[in-house]
Design a protein around this motif. Structure first.
Motif, PDB file in Angstrom:
ATOM      1  N   LEU A  17      50.091  44.228  44.352  1.00 52.30           N
ATOM      2  CA  LEU A  17      51.366  43.748  43.865  1.00 52.30           C
ATOM      3  C   LEU A  17      52.414  43.735  44.290  1.00 52.30           C
ATOM      4  N   ASP A  18      52.499  45.110  45.431  1.00 55.48           N
ATOM      5  CA  ASP A  18      53.702  45.438  46.292  1.00 55.48           C
ATOM      6  C   ASP A  18      54.149  44.023  47.267  1.00 55.48           C
ATOM      7  N   ASN A  19      52.997  43.153  47.371  1.00 55.37           N
ATOM      8  CA  ASN A  19      53.231  42.183  48.552  1.00 55.37           C
ATOM      9  C   ASN A  19      53.599  40.851  47.789  1.00 55.37           C
ATOM     10  N   ILE A  20      53.570  40.721  46.596  1.00 52.49           N
ATOM     11  CA  ILE A  20      54.126  39.700  46.089  1.00 52.49           C
ATOM     12  C   ILE A  20      55.414  39.484  45.745  1.00 52.49           C
ATOM     13  N   VAL A  21      55.880  38.297  45.898  1.00 54.17           N
ATOM     14  CA  VAL A  21      57.567  38.045  45.813  1.00 54.17           C
ATOM     15  C   VAL A  21      57.554  36.853  44.934  1.00 54.17           C
ATOM     16  N   PRO A  22      58.700  36.751  44.386  1.00 51.46           N
ATOM     17  CA  PRO A  22      59.155  35.600  43.434  1.00 51.46           C
ATOM     18  C   PRO A  22      58.732  34.190  44.039  1.00 51.46           C
ATOM     19  N   GLY A  23      58.101  33.576  43.208  1.00 50.10           N
ATOM     20  CA  GLY A  23      57.749  32.159  43.617  1.00 50.10           C
ATOM     21  C   GLY A  23      56.331  32.039  44.089  1.00 50.10           C
ATOM     22  N   ASP A  24      55.803  33.268  44.431  1.00 49.23           N
ATOM     23  CA  ASP A  24      54.183  33.285  45.062  1.00 49.23           C
ATOM     24  C   ASP A  24      53.275  32.655  44.245  1.00 49.23           C
TER      25      ASP A  24
ATOM     26  N   ARG B  99      56.970  39.574  37.954  1.00 46.40           N
ATOM     27  CA  ARG B  99      57.522  39.655  39.469  1.00 46.40           C
ATOM     28  C   ARG B  99      57.968  38.058  39.586  1.00 46.40           C
ATOM     29  N   MET B 100      57.861  37.246  38.587  1.00 45.94           N
ATOM     30  CA  MET B 100      58.457  35.804  38.793  1.00 45.94           C
ATOM     31  C   MET B 100      57.391  35.096  39.731  1.00 45.94           C
ATOM     32  N   ALA B 101      56.370  35.510  39.624  1.00 41.62           N
ATOM     33  CA  ALA B 101      54.992  34.850  40.385  1.00 41.62           C
ATOM     34  C   ALA B 101      54.095  34.305  39.542  1.00 41.62           C
ATOM     35  N   HIS B 102      53.043  33.405  39.887  1.00 42.67           N
ATOM     36  CA  HIS B 102      52.192  32.751  39.233  1.00 42.67           C
ATOM     37  C   HIS B 102      50.808  33.136  39.401  1.00 42.67           C
TER      38      HIS B 102
ATOM     39  N   PRO C  28      45.857  48.434  59.927  1.00 46.18           N
ATOM     40  CA  PRO C  28      47.147  47.699  60.352  1.00 46.18           C
ATOM     41  C   PRO C  28      46.999  46.414  60.637  1.00 46.18           C
ATOM     42  N   LEU C  29      45.954  45.958  61.483  1.00 42.27           N
ATOM     43  CA  LEU C  29      45.519  44.601  62.001  1.00 42.27           C
ATOM     44  C   LEU C  29      45.662  43.729  60.802  1.00 42.27           C
ATOM     45  N   ILE C  30      45.384  44.177  59.462  1.00 42.28           N
ATOM     46  CA  ILE C  30      45.246  43.286  58.256  1.00 42.28           C
ATOM     47  C   ILE C  30      46.894  43.070  58.016  1.00 42.28           C
ATOM     48  N   ILE C  31      47.463  42.144  58.172  1.00 39.18           N
ATOM     49  CA  ILE C  31      48.789  41.758  57.832  1.00 39.18           C
ATOM     50  C   ILE C  31      49.158  40.773  56.627  1.00 39.18           C
ATOM     51  N   TRP C  32      50.122  41.236  55.877  1.00 32.38           N
ATOM     52  CA  TRP C  32      50.353  39.702  54.876  1.00 32.38           C
ATOM     53  C   TRP C  32      51.470  39.076  55.262  1.00 32.38           C
ATOM     54  N   PRO C  33      51.218  37.847  55.794  1.00 36.79           N
ATOM     55  CA  PRO C  33      51.992  36.977  56.327  1.00 36.79           C
ATOM     56  C   PRO C  33      53.339  36.577  55.390  1.00 36.79           C
ATOM     57  N   GLU C  34      54.114  36.072  55.954  1.00 33.95           N
ATOM     58  CA  GLU C  34      55.385  35.574  55.459  1.00 33.95           C
ATOM     59  C   GLU C  34      55.164  34.407  54.951  1.00 33.95           C
TER      60      GLU C  34
ATOM     61  N   ALA D 153      50.171  31.960  48.046  1.00 35.04           N
ATOM     62  CA  ALA D 153      50.309  32.843  49.101  1.00 35.04           C
ATOM     63  C   ALA D 153      49.145  33.732  49.421  1.00 35.04           C
ATOM     64  N   VAL D 154      47.994  33.532  48.358  1.00 33.72           N
ATOM     65  CA  VAL D 154      46.725  34.268  48.473  1.00 33.72           C
ATOM     66  C   VAL D 154      45.680  33.785  47.632  1.00 33.72           C
ATOM     67  N   ILE D 155      44.448  33.894  47.855  1.00 34.83           N
ATOM     68  CA  ILE D 155      43.382  33.743  47.208  1.00 34.83           C
ATOM     69  C   ILE D 155      42.589  35.140  47.201  1.00 34.83           C
ATOM     70  N   ILE D 156      42.362  35.760  45.778  1.00 36.99           N
ATOM     71  CA  ILE D 156      41.652  37.033  45.555  1.00 36.99           C
ATOM     72  C   ILE D 156      40.401  36.857  44.952  1.00 36.99           C
ATOM     73  N   ASP D 157      39.689  38.096  45.215  1.00 31.01           N
ATOM     74  CA  ASP D 157      38.377  38.172  44.347  1.00 31.01           C
ATOM     75  C   ASP D 157      38.069  39.739  44.783  1.00 31.01           C
ATOM     76  N   CYS D 158      36.991  40.054  43.976  1.00 36.15           N
ATOM     77  CA  CYS D 158      36.644  41.501  44.240  1.00 36.15           C
ATOM     78  C   CYS D 158      35.085  41.466  44.658  1.00 36.15           C
ATOM     79  N   PHE D 159      34.830  42.323  45.212  1.00 40.19           N
ATOM     80  CA  PHE D 159      33.371  42.526  45.569  1.00 40.19           C
ATOM     81  C   PHE D 159      32.834  43.788  45.710  1.00 40.19           C
ATOM     82  N   GLU D 160      31.611  44.075  45.613  1.00 41.90           N
ATOM     83  CA  GLU D 160      31.097  45.553  45.172  1.00 41.90           C
ATOM     84  C   GLU D 160      29.766  45.644  46.196  1.00 41.90           C
ATOM     85  N   VAL D 161      30.039  46.919  46.504  1.00 40.95           N
ATOM     86  CA  VAL D 161      28.749  47.464  47.808  1.00 40.95           C
ATOM     87  C   VAL D 161      28.077  48.674  47.064  1.00 40.95           C
ATOM     88  N   PHE D 162      26.968  48.260  46.964  1.00 42.24           N
ATOM     89  CA  PHE D 162      25.665  49.259  46.380  1.00 42.24           C
ATOM     90  C   PHE D 162      25.868  50.747  46.997  1.00 42.24           C
TER      91      PHE D 162
END
Length: 317
Positions: A241-248, A265-268, A147-153, A174-183
């Motif tokens: 995607l539940d965190n994404i709002v229009p305009g993000d 979702r009207m986001a880009h 819960p300490l990881i918060i999606w900011p307004e 709103a956010v920069i995303i990437d994936c990482f893998e753990v052996f």
């Protein structure tokens, strides 16, 4: 008569010599036993001292004002950061060793990637107990720290938006995303083995989606998925995607071909331009790709920091 007395005297002298010889041997053996006893006493004292030292090596008092020691064993920069212990301790199992040592044992496992066998010797517990402690503490850390990881307004993001984002991507990033893998070890279950096989890493892995704000703080981390899953599928099905709002605006790599999904979702999303089938990029695409790469370096740094601090460098992006 005289001859008989002489024979008796000779026998007595022989017996006396035997008795004296045995007494000398017994005295030598006693001396050797006393020496061995003294050595054993010395060794016992040393072992007691070593055990006492080991029992206090990972006590909380041993880390006070020892920031370098804290950093080496846990990855946390200072002793003050170990207030994490006071936050988690009420939720840790009450058993031997004490709750602080349970946390230290787990952080050492994550930071140094040492075996549970090593930890069992270091904390004077069984291998099974060390393994169980790691599992229990990680569960507690996940439940109470997720819960300490918060999606900011967006309003809060815009107030502290770094200048390079304001310049290149207006104020809607709103956010920069990437994936990482753990052996991971190769699962014995054939289905799990297939689901965790990463054709990119040529190894069995679990994959996570991580998102950071333009300010560099982690704002999203997904549950673990098998390494076989694509970045696009993971992004669309992990709840991100539940965190994404229009305009993000989302910044991502080429593997995240999610324009249509975000468009609903009207986001880009902004990703580097594709070079397949092109001899070279158009000037506009080249400039955009440079801008994206310039700001996406932040998520790479966050993943790199995790790689350096925890799991012994087994994290790959």
């Amino acid at each position: 008569m005289v001859l008989l007395l002489l024979v008796l005297m000779l026998r007595l002298m022989t017996l006396l010599q035997v008795v004296i010889s045995e007494a000398i041997c017994a005295a030598q053996r006693l001396k050797a036993m006393n020496s061995e006893l003294q050595n054993l006493r010395t060794e016992n004292i040393q072992l007691r001292s070593d055990v006492a030292h080991l029992s206090t090596t990972y006590d909380q008092s041993a880390f006070v004002d020892e920031d370098e020691k804290v950093l080496f064993f846990t990855g946390l920069p200072t002793y003050q950061n170990l207030v994490l212990f006071t936050f988690l301790s009420p939720h840790l199992p009450v058993k031997s060793p004490d709750t602080f040592k349970q946390l230290m044992l787990t952080l050492m496992r994550l930071r140094l990637n040492v075996s549970t066998t090593f930890l069992s010797y270091a904390f004077n517990i069984s291998i099974a107990t060390a393994s169980r402690i790691v599992t229990d503490v990680i569960d507690v850390m996940f439940i109470h720290m997720k819960p300490l990881i918060i999606w900011p307004e967006m309003e809060h993001l815009q107030k502290t938006m770094p200048m390079q984002f304001r310049k290149h991507f207006v104020k809607k990033c709103a956010v920069i995303i990437d994936c990482f893998e753990v052996f991971i070890e190769r699962p014995s279950n054939l289905i799990a083995r297939a689901e965790t096989w990463s054709s990119y890493k040529h190894h069995n892995t679990v994959k996570f989606l991580i998102g950071i704000t333009p300010q560099g703080t982690v704002s999203y981390i997904s549950n673990a998925w098998g390494g076989r899953v694509s970045d696009k599928h993971l992004t669309e099905n992990c709840g991100f995607l539940d965190n994404i709002v229009p305009g993000d605006l989302v910044l991502a790599d080429r593997a995240f071909n999610i324009q249509a999904t975000l468009g609903c979702r009207m986001a880009h999303v902004k990703i580097p331009a594709f070079t397949r089938g092109k001899s070279q990029l158009a000037p506009v695409d080249l400039e955009t790709t440079r801008k994206i790469a310039h700001v996406r370096i932040h998520v790479e740094r966050v993943i790199g920091s995790v790689r350096q601090k925890y799991l012994g460098g087994d994290i790959t992006n």
